[in-house]
Design a protein around this motif. Sequence first.
Motif, short mmCIF file in Angstrom:
data_model
loop_
_atom_site.label_atom_id
_atom_site.label_comp_id
_atom_site.label_asym_id
_atom_site.label_seq_id
_atom_site.Cartn_x
_atom_site.Cartn_y
_atom_site.Cartn_z
N LYS A 226 0.86 -1.17 0.00
CA LYS A 226 0.00 0.00 0.00
C LYS A 226 0.90 1.23 0.00
O LYS A 226 1.39 1.67 1.04
CB LYS A 226 -0.91 -0.02 1.22
N THR A 229 4.18 2.34 2.39
CA THR A 229 4.01 2.09 3.83
C THR A 229 4.68 0.82 4.31
O THR A 229 4.94 0.66 5.50
CB THR A 229 2.51 2.00 4.17
N TYR A 231 3.05 -1.92 4.23
CA TYR A 231 1.92 -2.79 4.55
C TYR A 231 1.31 -3.38 3.27
O TYR A 231 1.38 -2.77 2.20
CB TYR A 231 0.84 -2.01 5.30
N ASP A 560 -0.13 -3.38 13.73
CA ASP A 560 0.90 -2.60 13.05
C ASP A 560 2.23 -3.34 12.98
O ASP A 560 3.11 -2.99 12.18
CB ASP A 560 1.10 -1.26 13.77
N SER A 566 -2.40 -2.70 7.85
CA SER A 566 -3.32 -1.75 7.23
C SER A 566 -4.68 -2.38 6.98
O SER A 566 -5.72 -1.74 7.16
CB SER A 566 -2.72 -1.23 5.92
#
Length: 655
Positions: A226, A229, A231, A560, A566
């Motif tokens: 994403k 990030t 994630y 996290d 995410s």
Amino acid sequence: MRGRWLGLLGFGLAMGSAPVWAQEDEVARRFGTLAGVTQVSLSPDGAKLAFIAPNKGQANDLYVVDIADGATPRRILRASGDPEMLSWCRWATDARLICQVGGRQKYGADIYGFTTLVSVDSAGGDVRTLSTRRGANALGLDLRGGSVIDWQPGPVGSVLVMRSHVREANRESASLIVKDDEGMGVDLMDATSGAIKVVEKPRRDAVEYITDGKGKVRIMGTQGQKGQTGYDSGLIRYFFKSGQGGDWQTLSAVNVLTNEGFDPVTVDAATDRAIGFAKVDGRLAVSSVRLDGTGRGDILFRHPEVDVDGLVRVGRERRVVGATYATDRRKMVTTDTKVAAMAGALSKALGGREVYFLDASADESQWLVWAGSDVDAGRYYRYTPAAKQLRPLLEERPMLADQTLSPVKAIQYPAADGTMIPGYLTLPPGRTDAKGLPAIVMPHGGPSSRDEWGFDWLSQYFAARGFAVVQPNYRGSSGYGDQWYQNNGFQSWRTAIGDVSDAGRWLVKEGADPAKLSIVGWSYGGYAALQSGVVAPDLFRSIVAIAPVTDLAELKLEADKYTSGSITRDFIGSGPHVREGSPAQNAAKIAVPVLMFHGTLDQNVDIEQARMMKRALTASGKSVELVEYPGLAHSLTDGDARTAMLGRITTFLSR
């Protein structure tokens, strides 16, 4: 010796490891003891069986036995349970098996799951690691050992294996990179020697490969990041290759939160199409998409009320012959007349029990069958169609052989807004109503899940102890389509918890003793139990929560640590519901005693969730107990621990 292999084996293991406190509670021991067999495979010639059975603690063993009178199972492999356990084993050839070993382990303060593929011969020798070995110079961490994606790709004794790779650097010289491979790839592997031929080079974003069951990799699933990030993206993108090979072409994209998009499961080589699931009018249906670049698809089977969420797959190549769905009971539809006839005849011969085909010999002259019901935990058979012979092989739960079980009845009850909520009622043996009985509401976990008709060791235990048990498929459950699922059981917690609480009110109206009404739940079910105590403090007299979520904000923070963080944050959402829907933030409203259980190696729901709840309840002057199980994960897969837990719950509910 028919049907006695696991009956004798399971009894010996249970008696050999049962501590004194377990012997004091025979009923808890019978139900708390793990299933005597967890996975079974039939050899290609149909003459041998391999099965995994539990041992002491979390250890488990792989057994092999000739399907012949007088044959004795031979243990050929053991996993210690600390941390590794055998997840599954299957015959690659008549002389060799491939197994997946998995487990969880702490790295610093974080818990990570891992898998490894190994092979072993049928005598227990020549054990080989099939997963890609990690060197000391690895530049990353990838604990995915891989999986077998095609068991008969053509060359005799070979399998197609999906394996993960990690880049490596040479730390002892000026050379920088000595291994560039990274991510998931596919190899054609000799199951005996381990020799490989690369079929698909590793890709960093690859998460899935699908074959046509005949040795060709036709579909690849990728999941990128994403943005920057780190994630995982919420989309899995699928690509396909034509039957003649060539470049990857776009097939579909699936949203992992909403399940929107075509989700391929397999490829039918005969019709050159992908078969999987897609939503129609908000419900999952079996669908197909042609692999010719046109993107044209068809709806193969749908149901007007529930999701069609399972495929019927048979044979060593796992060809699709039908679909399954669950209304009040799970049902099967099939286009294969042979399979349909076998299923119908076997179910009739076995007193109406549900029948599933688990495996078959290479020529399909022998079939491995499982059959069970609400009052039968299940048995395994070998079926020979030509001789119309059904041979009993293994009992799934031999400890319950002499235990009277209770019929499970599909029910509906009204929610506060008049919506009829489906669920299941289990009464003590011999009872036809709940009048005067102590009762339990037992919401399922998930929340993206649902309960189904059939044997359930936990509800059956409570019924054997004299409780009436309701298992509600509250709004927020999966299986009933988007409208029923709403925004999931966390974001739509008020509706979900309202439905759970209304199950308790229905039990009281049915005559259950209101002074002995309790709620027991596991995972999201534990969350539902605690949150019901927040919103309906005068309804339940006691609360039992096993591995519960208790604080949604903390759950987001815990997520996290992982690349799926995410997705988890989006699943829980943001807004007032995060605090209002967190039992730990509203502990002062709970008015009854609380008992919790949690494993310290729980990767699904960190044990800090239960500890936080205990601190909040204690600070509010409430009655609370927390039992911690060192080294156990979310499912508490230890017969002694489960037996002790059942006994402690019974004592707690009887106060």
